[in-house]
Scaffold this motif. Structure first.
Motif, PDB file in Angstrom:
ATOM      1  N   LEU A   1       7.761  13.005 -24.788  1.00  0.00           N
ATOM      2  CA  LEU A   1       6.723  13.754 -23.941  1.00  0.00           C
ATOM      3  C   LEU A   1       5.687  12.638 -23.600  1.00  0.00           C
ATOM      4  N   PHE A   2       5.395  12.569 -22.406  1.00  0.00           N
ATOM      5  CA  PHE A   2       4.245  11.390 -21.983  1.00  0.00           C
ATOM      6  C   PHE A   2       3.130  11.937 -21.094  1.00  0.00           C
ATOM      7  N   GLY A   3       2.051  11.561 -21.254  1.00  0.00           N
ATOM      8  CA  GLY A   3       0.920  11.671 -20.386  1.00  0.00           C
ATOM      9  C   GLY A   3       0.340  10.632 -19.469  1.00  0.00           C
ATOM     10  N   SER A   4       0.267  10.997 -18.302  1.00  0.00           N
ATOM     11  CA  SER A   4      -0.419   9.927 -17.487  1.00  0.00           C
ATOM     12  C   SER A   4      -1.940   9.463 -18.067  1.00  0.00           C
ATOM     13  N   GLU A   5      -2.264   8.442 -17.299  1.00  0.00           N
ATOM     14  CA  GLU A   5      -3.673   8.090 -17.394  1.00  0.00           C
ATOM     15  C   GLU A   5      -4.647   8.907 -16.977  1.00  0.00           C
ATOM     16  N   ALA A   6      -4.108   9.296 -15.664  1.00  0.00           N
ATOM     17  CA  ALA A   6      -4.959  10.317 -14.772  1.00  0.00           C
ATOM     18  C   ALA A   6      -5.216  11.663 -15.854  1.00  0.00           C
TER      19      ALA A   6
ATOM     20  N   LEU B   1       3.970  -3.279  -5.498  1.00  0.00           N
ATOM     21  CA  LEU B   1       2.319  -2.547  -5.507  1.00  0.00           C
ATOM     22  C   LEU B   1       2.420  -1.257  -6.027  1.00  0.00           C
ATOM     23  N   GLY B   2       1.937  -0.983  -6.994  1.00  0.00           N
ATOM     24  CA  GLY B   2       1.877   0.425  -7.434  1.00  0.00           C
ATOM     25  C   GLY B   2       0.356   0.908  -7.238  1.00  0.00           C
ATOM     26  N   MET B   3       0.362   2.070  -6.321  1.00  0.00           N
ATOM     27  CA  MET B   3      -0.977   2.571  -6.092  1.00  0.00           C
ATOM     28  C   MET B   3      -1.120   4.127  -6.623  1.00  0.00           C
ATOM     29  N   SER B   4      -2.097   4.246  -7.571  1.00  0.00           N
ATOM     30  CA  SER B   4      -2.633   5.811  -7.910  1.00  0.00           C
ATOM     31  C   SER B   4      -3.827   6.051  -7.363  1.00  0.00           C
ATOM     32  N   SER B   5      -4.411   7.094  -7.881  1.00  0.00           N
ATOM     33  CA  SER B   5      -5.603   7.612  -7.096  1.00  0.00           C
ATOM     34  C   SER B   5      -6.735   6.825  -7.392  1.00  0.00           C
ATOM     35  N   GLY B   6      -6.806   5.970  -8.582  1.00  0.00           N
ATOM     36  CA  GLY B   6      -8.020   5.178  -9.179  1.00  0.00           C
ATOM     37  C   GLY B   6      -7.689   3.758  -9.273  1.00  0.00           C
ATOM     38  N   ARG B   7      -6.401   3.355  -8.889  1.00  0.00           N
ATOM     39  CA  ARG B   7      -6.371   1.838  -9.082  1.00  0.00           C
ATOM     40  C   ARG B   7      -4.968   1.321  -8.117  1.00  0.00           C
ATOM     41  N   ILE B   8      -4.733  -0.060  -8.211  1.00  0.00           N
ATOM     42  CA  ILE B   8      -3.605  -0.690  -7.630  1.00  0.00           C
ATOM     43  C   ILE B   8      -3.106  -1.742  -8.671  1.00  0.00           C
ATOM     44  N   ASP B   9      -2.013  -1.891  -8.634  1.00  0.00           N
ATOM     45  CA  ASP B   9      -1.249  -2.765  -9.432  1.00  0.00           C
ATOM     46  C   ASP B   9      -0.376  -3.751  -8.940  1.00  0.00           C
ATOM     47  N   LEU B  10      -0.494  -4.864  -8.943  1.00  0.00           N
ATOM     48  CA  LEU B  10       0.423  -5.835  -7.918  1.00  0.00           C
ATOM     49  C   LEU B  10       1.253  -6.869  -8.929  1.00  0.00           C
ATOM     50  N   GLY B  11       2.367  -6.435  -8.866  1.00  0.00           N
ATOM     51  CA  GLY B  11       3.420  -7.285  -9.727  1.00  0.00           C
ATOM     52  C   GLY B  11       4.240  -8.049  -8.717  1.00  0.00           C
ATOM     53  N   TYR B  12       4.390  -9.447  -9.314  1.00  0.00           N
ATOM     54  CA  TYR B  12       4.944 -10.374  -8.523  1.00  0.00           C
ATOM     55  C   TYR B  12       6.301 -10.950  -9.194  1.00  0.00           C
ATOM     56  N   PHE B  13       7.574 -11.187  -8.567  1.00  0.00           N
ATOM     57  CA  PHE B  13       8.759 -11.406  -8.912  1.00  0.00           C
ATOM     58  C   PHE B  13       9.378 -12.614  -8.271  1.00  0.00           C
ATOM     59  N   GLU B  14      10.014 -13.511  -8.821  1.00  0.00           N
ATOM     60  CA  GLU B  14      10.700 -14.556  -8.159  1.00  0.00           C
ATOM     61  C   GLU B  14      12.148 -14.620  -8.505  1.00  0.00           C
ATOM     62  N   LYS B  15      12.999 -14.218  -7.625  1.00  0.00           N
ATOM     63  CA  LYS B  15      14.214 -14.218  -7.767  1.00  0.00           C
ATOM     64  C   LYS B  15      14.731 -13.226  -9.227  1.00  0.00           C
TER      65      LYS B  15
ATOM     66  N   VAL C   1      -9.399  -0.126  -8.108  1.00  0.00           N
ATOM     67  CA  VAL C   1      -9.754   0.380  -6.756  1.00  0.00           C
ATOM     68  C   VAL C   1      -8.400   1.193  -6.270  1.00  0.00           C
ATOM     69  N   GLY C   2      -8.722   2.403  -6.076  1.00  0.00           N
ATOM     70  CA  GLY C   2      -7.654   3.164  -5.498  1.00  0.00           C
ATOM     71  C   GLY C   2      -8.139   4.190  -4.475  1.00  0.00           C
TER      72      GLY C   2
END
Length: 497
Positions: free
Chosen positions: A74-79, A136-150, A161-162
């Motif tokens: 069982l998990f609970g979100s940050e929000a 790009l992950g976007m929630s109510s209160g933040r954004i997360d930007l991950g970068y992948f190469e191949k 900032v959400g």
């Protein structure tokens, strides 16, 4: 016979369940239920909402019993964790169901979303296989930007900032609707200026994958579809509509929930800001969730965490050759002393992270750098690690040098006895690994370990002189001997050329 596992994720407005066949990874059930309407001003759960959540968890429990599922996470979100009465809610859940909530922080949510994308690439063709891509992950209160190469994770960065936070700030300015678009655009740019300034270098890509972002999914993603490509022009058309239409017209044209209307425009403007900043012309919107990532097994998951730790070390200019050889030594010591320390695989990962970042304090001052390392690391968000694990990394970094948890309890007193012991064991191993390269010359090419009833001997193969390393090792070994009750010594063995 299939072995099933149930994974439940509680958010501030929804409860979701997946039942997974752990042998094949196949999803047997995927259930999502809303228990309240989203409300940007909600800070406390009412008794009625808490009762609805409990009832939904109980229904999940019944479904799990019907399938014969015994293993449940069982998990609970940050929000959810930030709701003021969340601690009481968690206690009620555990009292009634026997399930304890594992709280996720925002960095873990980003990490699991990205795992979900990589896992789904073969099915949904996310272009991570052969191309570079942003996630790009976007929630109510933040954004997360991950970068992948191949398909290889390179970095992840977040900003608090959400769309909801931005909408609340803009609403507080009490501006007229006609002014909202231009003001919001400038406001978003100002809030993200430092985010873009600190973004690590990346190669050109045309791929930006969007996860979360409820309004974007409602507007663009057709019913029963899981994936869609949206152009910059399409996004701009929606922005123009949202800026000019009244609430009722927006609801009728775009099926946006009434409570979501105040920040739908902000979300679209935020998306456009990201697209322009990373130089893409299309946006791939997916309905993959944190729960999808929690249910997958990814052989590269730990590598992602180590890569992110290297990014932190780079940011604080930690000397690369030293940190990398300390990582090698730390892992070798951990693996060859298993029957002494009795730590687990997760502890090995934490030791690896600590090995890479333990010297970040030198960015401020080389004197007592271990104290500055702790202060820096306490304020850093680590990709994929829990909040308690992040605090443990900071404590391990502090005690990798001169101080020990025995004579400086300021940091470890907030940990449980079990966590204190893990910190002490990992810090003692890191001390030894650090001592093996005290000269910063990477002299030792191979390590061997001999364990007897009354002593542990570390044998370093080298053609170089090890007087300095042997002396420093003996000094740093004292803490190891206190923790494990066995003396440990370093000896030189001349490498045959």
């Amino acid at each position: 016979m299939a072995k099933l596992e149930g994974i439940v994720l509680l958010n501030s407005s929804t409860a979701a369940l997946q039942i997974i066949d752990t042998k094949t990874g196949n999803k047997i059930e995927n259930v999502n239920r809303e228990f309240s309407e989203s409300d940007i001003n909600t800070s406390t759960f009412s008794i009625e909402i808490m009762r609805r959540i409990l009832d939904q968890v109980q229904r999940f429990r019944q479904l799990l019993r019907d399938y014969g599922v015994r293993d449940i996470r069982l998990f609970g979100s940050e929000a959810l964790s930030q709701v003021k009465n969340a601690v009481y809610f968690a206690d009620q859940i555990e009292s009634i169901t026997g399930l304890s909530i594992n709280w996720l922080n925002g960095n873990q949510e980003s990490y699991y979303r990205q795992l979900a994308v990589r896992h789904a690439q073969g099915i949904q063709h996310t272009a991570l296989i052969e191309k570079n891509a942003f996630v790009l992950g976007m929630s109510s209160g933040r954004i997360d930007l991950g970068y992948f190469e191949k398909n290889r994770f390179e970095f992840s960065q977040h900003s608090s900032v959400g769309p909801v936070k931005l909408a609340q700030s803009i609403n507080a300015m009490s501006v007229e609707v006609a002014q909202e678009k231009s003001l919001a655009g400038e406001f978003i740019s100002s809030k993200l200026a430092d985010f873009w300034h600190m973004l690590p270098p990346f190669k050109h890509t045309e791929t930006l994958i969007l996860l979360g972002a409820d309004s974007a999914q409602n507007i663009f993603l057709p019913e029963n579809h899981h994936w869609i490509v949206v152009s910059k022009d399409q996004l701009q058309n929606v922005i123009d509509d949202l800026a000019s239409m009244n609430d009722q017209a927006i609801i009728e044209k775009y099926a946006v929930n009434l409570n979501d209307v105040p920040f739908a425009l902000i979300e679209m403007l935020l998306l456009m800001n990201v697209m322009v900043a990373v130089g893409v012309n299309t946006l791939q919107i997916s309905d993959l969730t944190v729960l999808d990532g929690l249910s997958v097994t990814d052989k590269h998951a730990e590598d992602d965490i180590i890569t992110a730790a290297r990014g932190i070390a780079d940011r604080y200019m930690v000397e690369e050759k030293h940190r990398e050889i300390v990582l090698v030594y730390a892992r070798q010591l951990f693996d060859r002393l298993k029957k002494i320390h009795h730590l687990n695989k997760r502890d090995r990962l934490l030791l690896g992270v600590a090995a890479l970042v333990h010297d970040v304090g030198g960015f401020i001052n080389s004197q007592k750098h271990y104290q500055y390392s702790e202060e820096i690391l306490e304020g850093i968000d680590f990709h994929g690690l829990s909040t308690s694990e992040q605090r443990m990394i900071a404590a391990i970094a502090r005690y990798h040098s001169a101080e020990t948890p025995d004579n400086a309890l300021r940091t470890v007193q907030d940990f449980s006895p079990q966590q204190r012991l893990r910190i002490a064991k990992l810090a003692s191993l890191l001390r030894l690994a650090d001592a093996l390269d005290d000269s910063r010359l990477q002299k030792i090419s191979k390590l061997a370990v001999s364990i007897s009833d009354d002593q542990i001997t570390i044998i370093g193969q080298t053609i170089a002189d090890l007087q300095l390393e042997i002396y420093v090792f003996a000094q740093k070994a004292k803490f190891f001997e206190t923790v494990f009750g066995l003396p440990i010594v370093l000896k030189r063995q001349r490498r045959r050329g």
